[in-house]
Design a protein around this motif. Structure first.
Motif, PDB file in Angstrom:
ATOM      1  N   THR A   1     141.657  47.305 -55.810  1.00  0.00           N
ATOM      2  CA  THR A   1     140.329  47.858 -56.085  1.00  0.00           C
ATOM      3  C   THR A   1     140.255  48.306 -57.536  1.00  0.00           C
TER       4      THR A   1
ATOM      5  N   ARG B   1     144.208  49.324 -52.682  1.00  0.00           N
ATOM      6  CA  ARG B   1     143.852  48.130 -51.911  1.00  0.00           C
ATOM      7  C   ARG B   1     142.637  48.401 -51.034  1.00  0.00           C
ATOM      8  N   ASP B   2     141.791  47.389 -50.919  1.00  0.00           N
ATOM      9  CA  ASP B   2     140.669  47.493 -49.990  1.00  0.00           C
ATOM     10  C   ASP B   2     141.141  47.038 -48.608  1.00  0.00           C
ATOM     11  N   PRO B   3     140.298  47.081 -47.595  1.00  0.00           N
ATOM     12  CA  PRO B   3     140.717  46.684 -46.248  1.00  0.00           C
ATOM     13  C   PRO B   3     141.215  45.237 -46.150  1.00  0.00           C
ATOM     14  N   HIS B   4     140.876  44.410 -47.144  1.00  0.00           N
ATOM     15  CA  HIS B   4     141.312  43.008 -47.140  1.00  0.00           C
ATOM     16  C   HIS B   4     142.585  42.790 -47.950  1.00  0.00           C
ATOM     17  N   GLY B   5     143.159  43.865 -48.484  1.00  0.00           N
ATOM     18  CA  GLY B   5     144.404  43.768 -49.240  1.00  0.00           C
ATOM     19  C   GLY B   5     144.235  43.473 -50.721  1.00  0.00           C
ATOM     20  N   ARG B   6     142.992  43.420 -51.192  1.00  0.00           N
ATOM     21  CA  ARG B   6     142.738  43.151 -52.605  1.00  0.00           C
ATOM     22  C   ARG B   6     142.783  44.455 -53.396  1.00  0.00           C
TER      23      ARG B   6
END
Length: 61
Positions: free
Chosen positions: A22, A15-20
């Motif tokens: 990667t 997950r990236d910092p936005h919760g998506r």
């Protein structure tokens, strides 16, 4: 259980910092899957490539 081990090993990449999700984690998983498939299929793939080169009159070099 194997899936949980994979997720645990790459959790920081999932997950990236936005919760998506990667693409890094996907690459790791797909790479392992593809390598395992190629190992199993190597004799068949090598024979097919050899036949193709023989038909073309090539050496592969």
């Amino acid at each position: 259980m194997a899936e949980a081990a994979i997720v645990g090993a790459v959790r920081c990449d999932l997950r990236d910092p936005h919760g998506r999700a990667t693409d890094t984690a996907v690459r790791v998983i797909w790479t392992a899957d593809h390598l395992n498939a190629v190992r199993r299929l190597q004799p068949v793939l090598a024979a097919a490539a050899g036949r193709h080169l023989a038909r073309r009159g090539g050496t592969g070099t």
